[in-house]
Design a protein around this motif. Structure first.
Motif, PDB file in Angstrom:
ATOM      1  N   VAL A  47      11.669   3.283   1.529  1.00 30.96           N
ATOM      2  CA  VAL A  47      12.263   2.262   0.669  1.00 30.96           C
ATOM      3  C   VAL A  47      13.756   2.523   0.455  1.00 30.96           C
ATOM      4  O   VAL A  47      14.571   1.595   0.497  1.00 30.96           O
ATOM      5  CB  VAL A  47      11.502   2.151  -0.673  1.00 30.96           C
ATOM      6  N   LEU A  69      10.379  12.414  -5.911  1.00 32.96           N
ATOM      7  CA  LEU A  69       9.190  12.415  -5.039  1.00 32.96           C
ATOM      8  C   LEU A  69       9.366  13.199  -3.743  1.00 32.96           C
ATOM      9  O   LEU A  69       8.423  13.296  -2.963  1.00 32.96           O
ATOM     10  CB  LEU A  69       8.808  10.961  -4.695  1.00 32.96           C
ATOM     11  N   VAL A 110      14.429   8.147  -7.696  1.00 30.77           N
ATOM     12  CA  VAL A 110      13.019   8.068  -7.289  1.00 30.77           C
ATOM     13  C   VAL A 110      12.777   9.013  -6.118  1.00 30.77           C
ATOM     14  O   VAL A 110      11.808   9.783  -6.102  1.00 30.77           O
ATOM     15  CB  VAL A 110      12.644   6.619  -6.912  1.00 30.77           C
ATOM     16  N   PHE A 155       3.910   5.084  -4.506  1.00 32.17           N
ATOM     17  CA  PHE A 155       4.839   5.520  -5.557  1.00 32.17           C
ATOM     18  C   PHE A 155       4.127   5.942  -6.834  1.00 32.17           C
ATOM     19  O   PHE A 155       4.406   6.979  -7.397  1.00 32.17           O
ATOM     20  CB  PHE A 155       5.824   4.394  -5.895  1.00 32.17           C
ATOM     21  N   ARG A 181       6.797  15.710  -2.909  1.00 27.15           N
ATOM     22  CA  ARG A 181       5.410  15.300  -3.169  1.00 27.15           C
ATOM     23  C   ARG A 181       4.867  14.642  -1.903  1.00 27.15           C
ATOM     24  O   ARG A 181       4.676  13.441  -1.835  1.00 27.15           O
ATOM     25  CB  ARG A 181       5.371  14.366  -4.373  1.00 27.15           C
ATOM     26  N   LEU A 192       4.736   4.230   5.546  1.00 28.57           N
ATOM     27  CA  LEU A 192       4.994   3.916   4.135  1.00 28.57           C
ATOM     28  C   LEU A 192       3.805   4.322   3.265  1.00 28.57           C
ATOM     29  O   LEU A 192       3.953   4.708   2.108  1.00 28.57           O
ATOM     30  CB  LEU A 192       5.238   2.408   4.020  1.00 28.57           C
ATOM     31  N   GLN A 193       2.604   4.231   3.843  1.00 28.47           N
ATOM     32  CA  GLN A 193       1.391   4.456   3.056  1.00 28.47           C
ATOM     33  C   GLN A 193       0.955   5.922   3.009  1.00 28.47           C
ATOM     34  O   GLN A 193       0.041   6.269   2.266  1.00 28.47           O
ATOM     35  CB  GLN A 193       0.234   3.617   3.640  1.00 28.47           C
ATOM     36  N   THR A 194       1.601   6.799   3.797  1.00 28.83           N
ATOM     37  CA  THR A 194       1.076   8.158   3.932  1.00 28.83           C
ATOM     38  C   THR A 194       1.206   8.991   2.668  1.00 28.83           C
ATOM     39  O   THR A 194       0.249   9.620   2.233  1.00 28.83           O
ATOM     40  CB  THR A 194       1.787   8.889   5.093  1.00 28.83           C
ATOM     41  N   SER A 195       2.413   9.013   2.091  1.00 28.15           N
ATOM     42  CA  SER A 195       2.605   9.841   0.906  1.00 28.15           C
ATOM     43  C   SER A 195       3.734   9.270   0.057  1.00 28.15           C
ATOM     44  O   SER A 195       4.488   8.405   0.506  1.00 28.15           O
ATOM     45  CB  SER A 195       2.952  11.273   1.307  1.00 28.15           C
ATOM     46  N   ALA A 196       3.812   9.783  -1.171  1.00 22.54           N
ATOM     47  CA  ALA A 196       4.867   9.305  -2.065  1.00 22.54           C
ATOM     48  C   ALA A 196       6.241   9.604  -1.478  1.00 22.54           C
ATOM     49  O   ALA A 196       7.158   8.779  -1.547  1.00 22.54           O
ATOM     50  CB  ALA A 196       4.725   9.958  -3.433  1.00 22.54           C
ATOM     51  N   GLY A 217       0.779  -1.237   0.000  1.00 23.87           N
ATOM     52  CA  GLY A 217       0.000   0.000   0.000  1.00 23.87           C
ATOM     53  C   GLY A 217       0.811   1.286   0.000  1.00 23.87           C
ATOM     54  O   GLY A 217       0.340   2.321   0.463  1.00 23.87           O
ATOM     55  N   GLY A 272       1.984  15.110  -0.345  1.00 21.08           N
ATOM     56  CA  GLY A 272       0.538  14.951  -0.162  1.00 21.08           C
ATOM     57  C   GLY A 272       0.077  15.693   1.068  1.00 21.08           C
ATOM     58  O   GLY A 272       0.480  16.831   1.324  1.00 21.08           O
ATOM     59  N   SER A 287       6.927   7.016   1.156  1.00 17.59           N
ATOM     60  CA  SER A 287       7.190   5.710   0.527  1.00 17.59           C
ATOM     61  C   SER A 287       8.624   5.645   0.040  1.00 17.59           C
ATOM     62  O   SER A 287       9.352   4.684   0.305  1.00 17.59           O
ATOM     63  CB  SER A 287       6.253   5.488  -0.665  1.00 17.59           C
ATOM     64  N   SER A 288       9.049   6.708  -0.674  1.00 21.05           N
ATOM     65  CA  SER A 288      10.397   6.659  -1.234  1.00 21.05           C
ATOM     66  C   SER A 288      11.446   6.755  -0.131  1.00 21.05           C
ATOM     67  O   SER A 288      12.502   6.125  -0.216  1.00 21.05           O
ATOM     68  CB  SER A 288      10.594   7.760  -2.274  1.00 21.05           C
ATOM     69  N   ASN A 330      -1.962  11.462  -3.029  1.00 20.37           N
ATOM     70  CA  ASN A 330      -0.901  11.458  -2.005  1.00 20.37           C
ATOM     71  C   ASN A 330       0.493  11.616  -2.593  1.00 20.37           C
ATOM     72  O   ASN A 330       1.466  11.097  -2.063  1.00 20.37           O
ATOM     73  CB  ASN A 330      -0.953  10.169  -1.181  1.00 20.37           C
TER      74      ASN A 330
END
Lengths: 648, 198
Positions: B135, B44, B40, A257, B47, B124-128, A254, B49, B131-132, A262
């Motif tokens: 990761v 991002l 990546v 990317f 970004r 991890l799920q909150t915003s791009a 979830g 969000g 996430s980046s 979001n």
């Protein structure tokens, strides 16, 4: 989870497939038990670290995948043969064109090429083995695990349906809610890791293990093409690794990317995918160029024309291959400067490719040409590939591409480069090196029948698509109305596809026929060829070269034959050190398969256990103290005596 | 087997020098892997969000300690290899042990930070951006974890077998890997934390 979510239901064809998979599996298990072949299979094949056998397993897997991908193609062509056909529904059609693309590129073309390089490259450079034999086996089993994981998706869980390029947001959980694209990301990831290891392995092999005297500029062209290909693999595949990992995170965990909200950015996927994806087409095509170069010079009885420019052009192609990725999405609004840049770099690739075409033609000029089956494929390749290349330049023009973007014209173009470029290449290579691998030639008559069916069928199948594309038929369209006028050309294309398929069947029949009837090859050099692999007996003994060859020129074996100079030094044999077989690569492959399978369904606890299993396997390997074994000089002398008669 | 006595032990056999060369190639692939992850991240990073930004999250204290530990561990790793070439088994093992402990300390701080982020609602799920971030850092952290397990395995083998062609070769390759992780961290420190804190 309910059973009907786990197995794919509601499709009579898939029920048929399930039943046949179960029946074939039972037949294989019963057959192996009945003929007591389990031990043989395990000892001689599943645990082998011999590069020649690994190569054979790659090629065999690739042929099976060619069959699977071919059946997909026939299903699509059957659906499109007539307007308003109800043979497949839209979802099923989506799944079929997706798996067709993925399987043909990643599980057919790549392993076929890698299989040939496994069999041939160490022999061409006079080496006893690849640099890391065990790693080579790991590469194969990871590829195989990935291929199987991808293939079971159509009966368990559902196939990916977002195209082979899996564009976001189409491939996201929101628009593709089945586990199909999870299969895509994990299967490609597992086999991709294997490919990366192959890249490392073969670069070291070629750079470090050549026979004395074989300078870089004396290497056979196929070895050169493999070296350059593996450099591309080394720098392109990590990008795929990242892209697929991010895809998995988005779909399984979830993350955001490639989402639409979001802050996610769907174009990021397109960029990452094609930064790998465009070099990938050169990964499958450059080795074919190498194969054709070797075959054309062998069957023209001439040195390859413009050897250095052949090498240089491949290097240029490999560099340019990393600078063209955005031509895959000219119409996505990147702007004139960006499109212009990628338009120019794309068209530039035609220059080194043209150099190669001219060199092949000049090699043929005034040559003593013999039209054997490998040579026929090479001959057919030149005009057809040129045609594909010219249409590629048409597509490369960004402004014109707005007209035929995403139409059948594009489909026709890439089949016109990939089929002659890669498929003819590997088939030519297979016919050419078959006697080296198995000790007998494929029957020429049947090979030529298959060749003509394939070449004619191919042109009938794909030429109409250029016209359909220019008339506006888009790709990935699962049906069309009769008013469009697409019907007749589609019917012709479908007929061509079936002719092509019959050609493939004849080709496979030829394996069986030749196995039964071909005379066994006694001297190891049936084609009067030029490079080192033909200087040793067929089939090749496990240690390859009893004595290390000494290379004095390009096409060393030819040089030795023509000038009567010895390739191998006089003197007694010495004992040879060999790596021992191991079941670990196979077991690692099985564990990786299950790790991938559990992750596909988000079963995290079993996936974690499998992950720990992988770490344990790595530790087992690290702690193992296996130094291989030696083949004694006496044994080598006896083997060579048997293989060569009394001459040595 | 060709053996060249003029070279250090880990290079001497043909197989060993091939392994080292192969590992350099693998590191080439790793550079591409991390470059892609950095690309990546840099695409991002703003970004965010509706989630928090880097400025909201990052705290310099932990990062400084992570940096000190990892950079010092790279130094002690080099000392370990130096001791190995001098044939000093015990000092080599001590230096490698310190290296691994520092790696463990680094991981401890990183995990604590991750937990803090999640408690502040940055997952991890909150915003791009997040996430980046997770990761990129997670991939580096996973590499350190694998390095720790690998190094521990090598230490056991050195203890049991002493310096042989194989164990020295493995130690040297491990040291290449460990230095590489250090280099990657310097980029993370600069392009993630310093850039984020500014």
């Amino acid at each position: 989870m309910k059973w009907d979510e786990f197995f794919v239901t509601g499709e009579p064809m898939i029920y048929g497939a399930m039943v046949s998979i179960v029946l074939v599996s039972i037949a294989i298990l019963v057959g192996l038990t009945y003929f007591k072949k389990w031990g043989y299979l395990w000892r001689e094949w599943l645990t082998t670290v011999d590069h020649k056998r690994i190569g054979v397993m790659y090629i065999l897997s690739a042929l099976i995948m060619l069959f699977r991908g071919g059946v997909d193609a026939l299903l699509m062509r059957t659906q499109l043969a007539v307007p308003e056909s109800g043979f497949l529904d839209s979802q099923h059609y989506n799944e079929i064109f997706t798996t067709h693309g993925v399987i043909m590129i990643l599980f057919m073309a790549m392993p076929f090429v890698i299989g040939l390089m496994n069999v041939v490259v160490p022999l061409q450079i006079g080496a006893r083995d690849v640099a890391f034999p065990r790693l080579n086996a790991v590469s194969f089993w990871l590829f195989f695990a990935g291929a199987m994981l991808f293939n079971i998706s159509f009966v368990i869980g559902g196939s990916p349906d977002a195209g082979w390029s899996a564009y976001f947001p189409l491939a996201s959980l929101e628009f593709s809610p089945t586990v199909g694209n999870n299969f895509y990301s994990l299967a490609l990831q597992i086999s991709g890791i294997g490919t990366l290891m192959t890249g490392v392995n073969f670069i070291v092999t070629i750079l470090k293990m050549r026979a004395p005297g074989m300078k870089l500029m004396r290497m056979p062209m196929f070895t050169w093409s493999v070296l350059i290909t593996n450099v591309i693999i080394l720098f392109a595949f990590p990008v795929l690794t990242v892209a697929l990992a991010l895809m998995m995170f988005d779909r399984v965990f979830g993350s955001q990317f490639f989402t639409m909200a979001n802050g996610g950015m769907d174009m990021l996927w397109a960029n990452l995918f094609w930064v790998w994806g465009h070099p990938e087409v050169y990964i499958v095509i450059l080795p074919a160029f190498g194969i054709f170069s070797d075959i054309i010079s062998t069957f023209s009885k001439k040195n390859l024309y413009g050897y250095k420019s052949m090498v240089f052009s491949m290097v240029i192609i490999s560099l340019l291959s990393f600078l063209v990725w955005a031509h895959h999405f000219y119409t996505m609004g990147a702007g004139a400067m960006v499109n212009g840049f990628f338009s120019i770099t794309t068209m530039l690739i035609a220059v080194p490719t043209g150099v190669k075409i001219f060199n092949w033609l000049f090699t043929l000029r005034k040559g003593k040409i013999t039209f054997t089956s490998p040579m026929l494929y090479a001959m057919a390749f030149i005009p057809i590939f040129t045609f594909g290349g010219v249409t590629g330049v048409m597509l490369a023009m960004a402004s014109a591409d707005y007209q035929y973007h995403n139409t059948m014209f594009l489909v026709a173009h890439f089949h016109y480069v990939l089929i002659p470029g890669t498929v003819f290449g590997v088939l030519a290579g297979l016919h050419y090196w078959f006697p080296k691998i198995f000790g007998f030639r494929l029957n020429e008559r049947r090979a030529k029948t298959a060749f003509w069916l394939i070449v004619v069928g191919f042109n009938v199948a794909f030429m109409p698509l250029f016209f359909l594309g220019l008339q506006g038929m888009t790709r990935r369209m699962y049906t069309y109305s009769a008013d469009t006028g697409f019907g007749p050309l589609n019917m012709i294309a479908t007929i061509g596809a079936f002719v092509l398929a019959i050609g493939f069947v004849v080709l496979c029949y030829n394996f069986y026929y030749s196995f039964r009837h071909s005379p066994r090859d006694e001297h190891g050099d049936p084609w009067d060829a030029r490079t080192l692999e033909w200087s040793i007996p067929s089939p090749v003994p496990v240690y390859n070269f009893a004595k290390v060859p000494h290379v004095e020129s390009q096409d060393a074996f030819w040089h030795a034959k023509k000038h009567n100079v010895p390739l191998f030094k006089e003197g007694p044999y010495e004992e040879i050190h060999m790596p021992s077989n191991s079941g670990q690569p196979f077991i690692l492959g099985v564990i990786m398969f299950f790790a991938g399978f559990f992750l596909v369904f988000s079963w995290f606890i079993p996936a974690l256990i499998a992950g720990i299993g992988v770490v344990i396997m790595l530790a087992v390997r690290s702690f193992e103290r296996d130094h291989g074994y030696h083949i004694s000089a006496k044994e080598i002398a006896a083997t060579e005596q048997k293989l060569r008669g009394d001459s040595v | 087997m060709k053996i060249n006595d003029a070279l250090p032990l880990e290079y001497r056999t043909e197989e060993n020098s091939n392994k080292i060369f192969g590992f350099w190639l693998f590191l080439g692939a790793e550079i591409v892997l991390f470059s892609t992850l950095f690309a990546v991240y840099l695409v991002l990073w703003n970004r965010t969000g509706s989630g928090p930004t880097g400025k909201d999250l990052f705290e310099i204290n932990g990062v400084i300690w992570e940096t000190v530990l990892l950079l010092t561990s790279s130094f002690t790793c080099g000392l370990g290899i130096h001791a190995m070439r001098l044939g000093l088994k015990k000092p080599m093992m001590i230096f490698f042990g310190i290296t691994l402990l520092m790696g463990l300390g680094f991981l401890g701080i990183e995990i604590t930070e991750f937990v803090n982020y999640v408690h502040e609602g940055a997952t991890l799920q909150t915003s791009a951006f997040l996430s980046s971030l997770f990761v990129l850092l997670g991939t580096h952290g996973l590499h350190v974890t694998m390095g720790f397990l690998w190094g521990a395995g090598i230490l056991i083998q050195i203890k049991r077998q002493g310096f042989t062609d194989e164990t020295t070769n493995k130690s040297f390759i491990f040291s290449l890997y460990w230095h590489f992780l250090d280099v990657v961290w310097i980029f993370i420190f600069s392009f993630v934390y310093l850039k984020g804190l500014m």
